[in-house]
Design an enzyme around this catalytic site. Structure first.
Site, PDB file in Angstrom:
ATOM      1  N   CYS A   2     -64.993 -21.266  43.590  1.00  0.00           N
ATOM      2  CA  CYS A   2     -63.581 -21.620  43.472  1.00  0.00           C
ATOM      3  C   CYS A   2     -62.875 -20.515  42.697  1.00  0.00           C
ATOM      4  CB  CYS A   2     -63.427 -22.924  42.710  1.00  0.00           C
ATOM      5  SG  CYS A   2     -64.475 -24.229  43.362  1.00  0.00           S
ATOM      6  N   ARG A  27     -61.924 -16.789  47.473  1.00  0.00           N
ATOM      7  CA  ARG A  27     -62.991 -17.457  46.735  1.00  0.00           C
ATOM      8  C   ARG A  27     -63.236 -18.885  47.227  1.00  0.00           C
ATOM      9  NH1 ARG A  27     -64.353 -14.828  41.978  1.00  0.00           N
ATOM     10  NH2 ARG A  27     -65.131 -16.727  41.022  1.00  0.00           N
ATOM     11  N   TRP A  77     -63.416 -24.699  46.806  1.00  0.00           N
ATOM     12  CA  TRP A  77     -64.361 -24.738  47.922  1.00  0.00           C
ATOM     13  C   TRP A  77     -65.350 -25.834  47.554  1.00  0.00           C
ATOM     14  CZ3 TRP A  77     -69.670 -23.155  48.725  1.00  0.00           C
ATOM     15  CH2 TRP A  77     -70.024 -23.081  50.075  1.00  0.00           C
ATOM     16  N   ASN A 103     -64.503 -23.783  37.574  1.00  0.00           N
ATOM     17  CA  ASN A 103     -65.278 -23.067  38.589  1.00  0.00           C
ATOM     18  C   ASN A 103     -66.715 -23.083  38.110  1.00  0.00           C
ATOM     19  OD1 ASN A 103     -66.233 -21.250  40.504  1.00  0.00           O
ATOM     20  ND2 ASN A 103     -65.561 -19.456  39.336  1.00  0.00           N
ATOM     21  N   GLY A 104     -67.640 -23.516  38.958  1.00  0.00           N
ATOM     22  CA  GLY A 104     -69.050 -23.581  38.558  1.00  0.00           C
ATOM     23  C   GLY A 104     -69.633 -24.940  38.889  1.00  0.00           C
ATOM     24  N   GLU A 486     -77.269  -8.028  61.452  1.00  0.00           N
ATOM     25  CA  GLU A 486     -75.936  -8.028  60.843  1.00  0.00           C
ATOM     26  C   GLU A 486     -74.863  -8.248  61.914  1.00  0.00           C
ATOM     27  OE1 GLU A 486     -74.807  -8.451  58.073  1.00  0.00           O
ATOM     28  OE2 GLU A 486     -72.785  -7.664  58.093  1.00  0.00           O
ATOM     29  N   LYS A 490     -72.227 -11.320  61.871  1.00  0.00           N
ATOM     30  CA  LYS A 490     -70.766 -11.125  61.872  1.00  0.00           C
ATOM     31  C   LYS A 490     -70.130 -11.966  62.964  1.00  0.00           C
ATOM     32  CE  LYS A 490     -70.034  -9.901  58.815  1.00  0.00           C
ATOM     33  NZ  LYS A 490     -70.973  -9.486  57.809  1.00  0.00           N
ATOM     34  N   GLU A 493     -70.157 -15.678  62.062  1.00  0.00           N
ATOM     35  CA  GLU A 493     -69.273 -16.026  60.941  1.00  0.00           C
ATOM     36  C   GLU A 493     -67.811 -16.116  61.351  1.00  0.00           C
ATOM     37  OE1 GLU A 493     -70.432 -12.860  58.062  1.00  0.00           O
ATOM     38  OE2 GLU A 493     -70.537 -14.535  56.692  1.00  0.00           O
ATOM     39  N   HIS A 509     -91.671 -12.610  73.929  1.00  0.00           N
ATOM     40  CA  HIS A 509     -92.581 -13.621  73.365  1.00  0.00           C
ATOM     41  C   HIS A 509     -91.911 -14.975  73.205  1.00  0.00           C
ATOM     42  CE1 HIS A 509     -95.713 -10.687  72.729  1.00  0.00           C
ATOM     43  NE2 HIS A 509     -94.832  -9.881  72.163  1.00  0.00           N
ATOM     44  N   LYS A 609     -66.304 -16.609  49.906  1.00  0.00           N
ATOM     45  CA  LYS A 609     -66.670 -15.212  49.703  1.00  0.00           C
ATOM     46  C   LYS A 609     -67.940 -15.063  48.893  1.00  0.00           C
ATOM     47  CE  LYS A 609     -66.167 -10.855  50.127  1.00  0.00           C
ATOM     48  NZ  LYS A 609     -66.619 -10.330  51.427  1.00  0.00           N
TER      49      LYS A 609
END
Ligand code: M6R
Length: 614
Positions: A2, A27, A77, A103-104, A486, A490, A493, A509, A609
């Protein structure tokens, strides 16, 4: 994760809080709220969803709130409880005297809550933060002043917190404190501001104080006072920051992600600057503070990270093993912390984290530190928590990355890993012509990146055509297997399209069973590496199952045109250095598909983030 902000001063408090939250949007963004000290009382405003909803709400009551003396704000968040107005911060104690943003994570909030309920306090939300509000309210009954009430409450909290606290009886101040979560104080002229991160502060002042763990600060309009939890006064250590106000502007780009992709050449250029002056001289990496004899005798390196940073770590493994011939284990931090790993006092652990605040990576580093390991941290935030546990900090200096999808921080991490691998090889006495050639080629990378970026329209038109597919498979081998991983991450996301990555040789396989005309195969093909022909053969196997073939390649081979449906060219590059280039078309591809599909490019759903929960 947050974001929190607090402001006291003569300017419009709610405007400054909303602007600050706007600059912390990356955030977290499922709800937001502010509390204002106005007309001798605390008024709380909250909205679910985008910050724009709160802004709209506030814009209708400008005249009622314009004389507020101070306030605190939060962008959330969700961790404890769904995203709704009740769970959104700020939270108020049931006595209605204490208001908190946080925040936490408070790990013992359930026990504390039970205790407080027994004492007669009530709870409206499912959050751990409401416990903090009631706990401070309970302490206030005895302390009778906010600072001491906060100080007495803090030792009872287990976990991580950065908090801003207001009290309805104290009209000239708010109080802040932190432990394992960031909090910065901006010291202005007759105004002061606090926030989780610099972007919320820079428009007000460039003089900042980084609050340390278990410190409490009393923020008034014309003063800041800091004390430790035991009550001793702490001298103010004000530092000047050089961040530009436009560090968080889009600079004319439609999205931060596109801006940040385009910043990569200059970031790499800056990182190389001064480190490789003469390709025949040893590389400069003065930030490494580990004794050379320890480095020379290392028998193994462990790399721990999450997400995109983990992919950078996988490239690092190839580089270090190839150039310095020392084995490297790479592991997601979330796995490393829950097993009997082999880290000991002779280990070198490299932790990679853009934000330096990722909970899994932080825990991993703390554990490794407790075992006596040497810790090198590669981060974009030298002011972050992770650097507290490190012997050496390699700052990738990519500038604030606002888009949730990491792009520029990835290539900056890669560059740092190339520099480290060369440095380490040289420490081990392995400097030779090959290393000089690698250094020479590294210097050419920024220009080659610019070449790729200048041909963006080609990738844009490919992305438009391919945006109708629901599943993609990315394949790569060797040093470009992490590039494939990656690329797939991307795409997932930012466009919410399913994309999986496999070592190209693994296709046969099992995953080959998925292939038909609806599942395109995206590959990286760099001539010169022993698996070049093998990847072509893997693609031919996919073509035989009617899969569309897309490749990112530096090959000039005309024959590829018959095999591949789409060829995205990158400049000629050696296989070892190719990850610095081959990832860029993948970033652009994901960006354009997301934009074409009308997704929220910079703030994709369900993501934040930095992930400050394990
Ligand atoms: O800040 P960190 O590098 O520690 O973050 C790790 C991951 O959470 C992060 O890379 C995540 O995967 C990004 N959303 C990637 O775009």
């Amino acid at each position: 994760m947050c974001g929190i902000v607090g402001y006291i001063g003569d300017n419009n408090v709610s405007e400054i809080l909303l602007k600050g939250l706007d600059n912390l949007k990356y955030r977290g963004y499922d709800s937001a709220g502010i509390a204002l000290f106005n007309n001798n009382q605390i008024e709380i405003y909250k909205s679910v969803g985008k910050l724009e909803n709160l802004k709209n709400k506030m814009s209708k009551i400008v005249s009622e709130t314009k004389d507020s003396l101070f306030g605190i704000g939060h962008i959330r968040w969700a961790t404890h409880g769904v995203a709704n107005e009740v769970n959104a911060h700020p939270h108020i104690s049931s006595n209605k005297d204490i208001v908190v943003v946080h925040n936490g994570i408070i790990e013992n909030y359930k026990e504390l809550k039970e205790n407080l309920i027994e004492k007669g306090y009530s709870f409206a939300s499912q959050t751990d933060t409401e416990v903090i509000a009631n706990l401070i309210s309970d302490e206030y009954k005895y302390a009778l002043n906010l600072k001491d009430a906060v100080r007495n409450a803090l030792p009872k909290l287990k976990g991580a917190y950065a908090i801003c606290v207001m009290c309805k009886n104290e009209s000239d101040k708010f109080v802040v404190a932190r432990k394992h979560a960031p909090l910065i104080i901006g010291v202005g002229n007759n105004e002061n501001i606090v926030a989780s991160d610099l972007p919320a502060i820079i428009a007000i002042t460039s003089d900042v104080i980084y609050l340390n763990d278990e410190e409490i600060a009393v923020i008034k309009k014309d003063s800041v006072e800091i004390e430790s939890v035991d009550g001793s006064l702490i001298p103010l250590k004000i530092v000047k920051i050089s961040m530009e106000v436009d560090a968080v502007s889009k600079m004319g780009y439609k999205h931060y992600m596109l801006k940040e992709i385009n910043e990569q050449p200059n970031i790499v250029r800056n990182l190389l600057n001064g480190r490789i002056s003469d390709v025949n001289a040893k590389i400069k990496l003065d930030e490494i503070k580990i004794p050379l004899d320890i480095l020379r005798n290392l028998s193994k390196i462990q790399i721990i990270a999450c997400g995109t940073s983990l992919h950078a770590g996988l490239v690092g493994k190839y580089l270090i093993e190839d150039l310095a011939s020392v084995p490297v284990e790479v592991e997601p931090a979330s796995e490393y912390i829950y097993r009997n790993n082999t880290t000991d006092a002779n280990s070198l652990v490299i932790a990679i984290s853009q934000s330096g605040e990722t909970a899994d990576t932080l825990t991993a580093v703390r554990q490794a530190r407790e075992k006596g390991a040497y810790i090198v941290v590669i981060t974009n935030r030298p002011d972050s928590n992770i650097t507290r546990y490190s012997d050496s900090i390699l700052n990738v200096n990519a500038g604030i990355e606002v888009s949730v999808a990491a792009t520029k921080s990835y290539t900056a991490q890669l560059l740092m890993l190339y520099l480290f691998a060369i440095y380490f090889a040289e420490v081990k006495g392995k400097s030779d012509d090959r290393i000089s050639l690698i250094k020479e080629e590294l210097l050419s990378i920024p220009t080659k990146m610019e070449e790729i970026l200048s041909d963006d329209s080609n990738i844009e038109s490919v992305a438009d055509k391919l945006s109708k597919f629901k599943n993609f498979i990315y394949i790569g081998r060797g040093v470009n297997l992490p590039t494939a991983m990656e690329g797939a991450l991307k795409l997932k996301e930012v466009s919410y399209i399913n994309a999986n990555a496999y070592p190209a040789g693994e296709l046969k396989h099992g995953p080959i069973a998925l292939l038909d005309e609806d599942v395109p195969i995206v590959s990286v093909l760099i001539p010169g590496y022993i698996t070049y022909d093998k990847i072509i053969a893997n693609c031919e196997e996919a073509k035989a199952r009617n899969a569309k073939l897309i490749t990112v390649t530096s090959s000039e081979d005309e024959k590829l045109k018959n095999l591949f449906d789409v060829i995205v060219k990158i400049p000629s590059v050696s296989d070892l250095l190719s990850p610095l280039l081959s990832v860029i078309p993948f970033q652009l591809f994901a960006y354009h598909i997301s934009n074409f599909l009308g997704k929220d490019v910079d703030q994709p759903r369900n993501l934040a983030k930095s992930v400050t929960v394990e």
